[in-house]
Design an enzyme around this catalytic site. Structure first.
Site, PDB file in Angstrom:
ATOM      1  N   LYS A 125     -19.372 -38.666 -13.653  1.00  0.00           N
ATOM      2  CA  LYS A 125     -20.813 -38.759 -13.335  1.00  0.00           C
ATOM      3  C   LYS A 125     -21.520 -39.753 -14.242  1.00  0.00           C
ATOM      4  CE  LYS A 125     -21.504 -34.356 -14.122  1.00  0.00           C
ATOM      5  NZ  LYS A 125     -20.135 -33.984 -14.490  1.00  0.00           N
ATOM      6  N   ARG A 140     -27.789 -27.530 -11.973  1.00  0.00           N
ATOM      7  CA  ARG A 140     -26.499 -26.923 -12.336  1.00  0.00           C
ATOM      8  C   ARG A 140     -26.311 -25.568 -11.680  1.00  0.00           C
ATOM      9  NH1 ARG A 140     -24.426 -30.593 -16.233  1.00  0.00           N
ATOM     10  NH2 ARG A 140     -22.681 -29.572 -17.178  1.00  0.00           N
ATOM     11  N   ARG A 173     -11.174 -38.414 -23.668  1.00  0.00           N
ATOM     12  CA  ARG A 173     -12.501 -39.023 -23.878  1.00  0.00           C
ATOM     13  C   ARG A 173     -12.838 -39.044 -25.367  1.00  0.00           C
ATOM     14  NH1 ARG A 173     -17.544 -36.880 -20.616  1.00  0.00           N
ATOM     15  NH2 ARG A 173     -16.879 -34.908 -21.501  1.00  0.00           N
ATOM     16  N   ARG A 230     -16.150 -34.992 -28.163  1.00  0.00           N
ATOM     17  CA  ARG A 230     -17.236 -34.043 -27.914  1.00  0.00           C
ATOM     18  C   ARG A 230     -16.707 -32.645 -28.173  1.00  0.00           C
ATOM     19  NH1 ARG A 230     -20.166 -35.308 -22.178  1.00  0.00           N
ATOM     20  NH2 ARG A 230     -19.988 -33.054 -21.966  1.00  0.00           N
ATOM     21  N   ARG A 247     -16.071 -24.602 -19.066  1.00  0.00           N
ATOM     22  CA  ARG A 247     -16.932 -25.483 -18.253  1.00  0.00           C
ATOM     23  C   ARG A 247     -16.452 -25.537 -16.801  1.00  0.00           C
ATOM     24  NH1 ARG A 247     -16.193 -30.561 -21.599  1.00  0.00           N
ATOM     25  NH2 ARG A 247     -17.603 -31.660 -20.201  1.00  0.00           N
TER      26      ARG A 247
HETATM   27  P1  AP5 Z   1     -17.585 -39.196 -17.716  1.00  0.00           P
HETATM   28  O1  AP5 Z   1     -18.196 -40.260 -16.903  1.00  0.00           O
HETATM   29  O2  AP5 Z   1     -18.008 -39.026 -19.110  1.00  0.00           O
HETATM   30  O3  AP5 Z   1     -17.599 -37.797 -16.898  1.00  0.00           O
HETATM   31  P2  AP5 Z   1     -18.795 -36.812 -16.588  1.00  0.00           P
HETATM   32  O4  AP5 Z   1     -18.667 -36.386 -15.159  1.00  0.00           O
HETATM   33  O5  AP5 Z   1     -20.097 -37.377 -17.012  1.00  0.00           O
HETATM   34  O6  AP5 Z   1     -18.338 -35.589 -17.481  1.00  0.00           O
HETATM   35  P3  AP5 Z   1     -19.192 -34.686 -18.489  1.00  0.00           P
HETATM   36  O7  AP5 Z   1     -18.158 -34.000 -19.347  1.00  0.00           O
HETATM   37  O8  AP5 Z   1     -20.246 -35.450 -19.174  1.00  0.00           O
HETATM   38  O9  AP5 Z   1     -19.809 -33.662 -17.487  1.00  0.00           O
HETATM   39  P4  AP5 Z   1     -20.450 -32.308 -17.779  1.00  0.00           P
HETATM   40  O10 AP5 Z   1     -21.130 -32.015 -16.518  1.00  0.00           O
HETATM   41  O11 AP5 Z   1     -19.485 -31.278 -18.232  1.00  0.00           O
HETATM   42  O12 AP5 Z   1     -21.348 -32.587 -19.083  1.00  0.00           O
HETATM   43  P5  AP5 Z   1     -22.893 -32.707 -19.332  1.00  0.00           P
HETATM   44  O13 AP5 Z   1     -23.086 -33.684 -20.398  1.00  0.00           O
HETATM   45  O14 AP5 Z   1     -23.655 -32.834 -18.077  1.00  0.00           O
HETATM   46  O15 AP5 Z   1     -15.980 -39.458 -17.697  1.00  0.00           O
HETATM   47  C1  AP5 Z   1     -15.088 -38.608 -18.402  1.00  0.00           C
HETATM   48  C2  AP5 Z   1     -13.971 -39.454 -19.026  1.00  0.00           C
HETATM   49  O16 AP5 Z   1     -13.191 -40.057 -17.996  1.00  0.00           O
HETATM   50  C3  AP5 Z   1     -14.460 -40.621 -19.913  1.00  0.00           C
HETATM   51  O17 AP5 Z   1     -13.557 -40.798 -20.960  1.00  0.00           O
HETATM   52  C4  AP5 Z   1     -14.443 -41.840 -18.952  1.00  0.00           C
HETATM   53  O18 AP5 Z   1     -14.235 -43.052 -19.656  1.00  0.00           O
HETATM   54  C5  AP5 Z   1     -13.259 -41.492 -18.062  1.00  0.00           C
HETATM   55  N1  AP5 Z   1     -13.423 -41.956 -16.664  1.00  0.00           N
HETATM   56  C6  AP5 Z   1     -14.549 -41.864 -15.901  1.00  0.00           C
HETATM   57  N2  AP5 Z   1     -14.317 -42.364 -14.664  1.00  0.00           N
HETATM   58  C7  AP5 Z   1     -13.010 -42.767 -14.659  1.00  0.00           C
HETATM   59  C8  AP5 Z   1     -12.156 -43.360 -13.643  1.00  0.00           C
HETATM   60  N3  AP5 Z   1     -12.629 -43.634 -12.395  1.00  0.00           N
HETATM   61  N4  AP5 Z   1     -10.885 -43.626 -13.972  1.00  0.00           N
HETATM   62  C9  AP5 Z   1     -10.408 -43.351 -15.207  1.00  0.00           C
HETATM   63  N5  AP5 Z   1     -11.139 -42.812 -16.214  1.00  0.00           N
HETATM   64  C10 AP5 Z   1     -12.433 -42.501 -15.918  1.00  0.00           C
HETATM   65  O19 AP5 Z   1     -23.227 -31.244 -19.904  1.00  0.00           O
HETATM   66  C11 AP5 Z   1     -22.721 -30.817 -21.144  1.00  0.00           C
HETATM   67  C12 AP5 Z   1     -23.299 -29.443 -21.480  1.00  0.00           C
HETATM   68  O20 AP5 Z   1     -24.732 -29.537 -21.613  1.00  0.00           O
HETATM   69  C13 AP5 Z   1     -23.088 -28.347 -20.423  1.00  0.00           C
HETATM   70  O21 AP5 Z   1     -21.833 -27.722 -20.552  1.00  0.00           O
HETATM   71  C14 AP5 Z   1     -24.258 -27.415 -20.740  1.00  0.00           C
HETATM   72  O22 AP5 Z   1     -23.999 -26.639 -21.878  1.00  0.00           O
HETATM   73  C15 AP5 Z   1     -25.371 -28.388 -21.076  1.00  0.00           C
HETATM   74  N6  AP5 Z   1     -26.162 -28.786 -19.894  1.00  0.00           N
HETATM   75  C16 AP5 Z   1     -26.299 -30.047 -19.396  1.00  0.00           C
HETATM   76  N7  AP5 Z   1     -27.088 -30.047 -18.306  1.00  0.00           N
HETATM   77  C17 AP5 Z   1     -27.451 -28.749 -18.112  1.00  0.00           C
HETATM   78  C18 AP5 Z   1     -28.246 -28.101 -17.131  1.00  0.00           C
HETATM   79  N8  AP5 Z   1     -28.804 -28.785 -16.118  1.00  0.00           N
HETATM   80  N9  AP5 Z   1     -28.399 -26.756 -17.233  1.00  0.00           N
HETATM   81  C19 AP5 Z   1     -27.844 -26.059 -18.228  1.00  0.00           C
HETATM   82  N10 AP5 Z   1     -27.072 -26.598 -19.187  1.00  0.00           N
HETATM   83  C20 AP5 Z   1     -26.874 -27.949 -19.126  1.00  0.00           C
HETATM   84 MG    MG Z   2     -21.478 -36.941 -18.538  1.00  0.00          MG
END
Ligand code: AP5
Ligand code: MG
Length: 210
Positions: free
Chosen positions: A15, A90, A124, A157, A168
């Site tokens: 994402k 979410r 990552r 992270r 997660r």
């Molecule tokens: P990346 O692009 O970083 O993936 P992502 O989908 O953004 O994954 P996240 O781990 O950030 O998602 P998440 O939803 O768990 O975390 P968030 O920060 O929202 O890619 C991942 C890896 O793969 C990287 O190394 C990248 O280089 C690689 N990659 C990407 N695309 C690729 C491809 N095509 N080919 C090869 N490699 C690739 O949330 C974190 C925490 O915050 C949650 O757990 C929660 O505690 C809190 N939080 C956030 N939002 C809310 C909300 N709305 N409500 C409640 N709690 C929340």
């Molecule tokens: Mg992300």
């Protein structure tokens, strides 16, 4: 062209990687609640102190805190033209709240196998200084475990450790996946295969955004 877009997808689906590029192309801000929360944790603000434990364990931060952040962010001038939301909503309560103050035009679901997610998350690394995202396998930095931009030592992270990743994925299946039906019923959902290279995935996303 659409200007109010949501990216849905499990942790590690790509994402953040896709949203930063696609938001630029759409001319809208990329709003990641995860990035906003991590910045608050790093700065040690009251919000960050409340969010830290939930994030480390892989659970969701309580809705009231997240809704307040989102509301504040969407009220900033740059979001008048639209937004690309990454990591919000979410759960159904957040989707309902979003619907009350903005009309989403398109929801893109990034679909990928659990095995690939775990591979991406375990490899990552992020820069603690500028937040650039790397992957030891698919997007390695030029110098071993150092940021290309500022040379800082890359870190993992805390929620990319195996126990938090398991949590997660469970939270996604139980609380976030029901949003797929929620948006499908409203005719807004478009599914995209998120395996393949970042360029291949970006091309698929552009196609469904029209
Ligand atoms: P990346 O692009 O970083 O993936 P992502 O989908 O953004 O994954 P996240 O781990 O950030 O998602 P998440 O939803 O768990 O975390 P968030 O920060 O929202 O890619 C991942 C890896 O793969 C990287 O190394 C990248 O280089 C690689 N990659 C990407 N695309 C690729 C491809 N095509 N080919 C090869 N490699 C690739 O949330 C974190 C925490 O915050 C949650 O757990 C929660 O505690 C809190 N939080 C956030 N939002 C809310 C909300 N709305 N409500 C409640 N709690 C929340
Ligand atoms: Mg992300």
């Amino acid at each position: 062209m659409v200007h109010r877009v949501v990216f849905l997808g499990p942790p590690g689906a790509g994402k953040g990687t896709q949203a930063s590029q696609i938001a630029r192309e759409l001319g809208v801000p990329h709003l990641s609640t995860g990035d906003i929360l991590r910045a608050a944790v790093a700065a040690g603000t009251p919000l960050g102190r409340k969010a830290d434990g939930h994030m480390r364990s892989g659970g969701l931060v309580p809705d009231d805190l997240v809704l307040e952040i989102l509301h504040e962010r969407l009220n900033q001038p740059d979001a008048r033209v639209g937004y690309l939301l990454d990591g919000f909503p979410r759960n159904l309560a957040q989707a309902g709240a979003l619907g009350k103050f903005s009309e989403v035009e398109r929801v893109v679901s990034l679909e990928i196998s659990p095995d690939l997610l775990v591979q991406r998350l375990s490899a990552r690394r992020i820069c603690p200084k500028c937040q650039s995202v790397y992957n030891l396998v698919t997007k390695p930095p030029k110098a071993t475990e150092r940021c290309d931009q500022d040379g800082a030592a890359l870190v993992q992270r805390p929620d990319d450790l195996p126990e938090a990743v398991t949590m997660r994925l469970k939270v996604y299946a139980e609380q976030t996946a029901p949003l797929l039906d929620f948006y499908r019923k409203r005719g807004l959902l478009r599914s995209v295969d998120a395996s393949g290279t970042p360029d291949e995935v970006a091309a698929r996303i552009r196609r469904v955004l029209g």
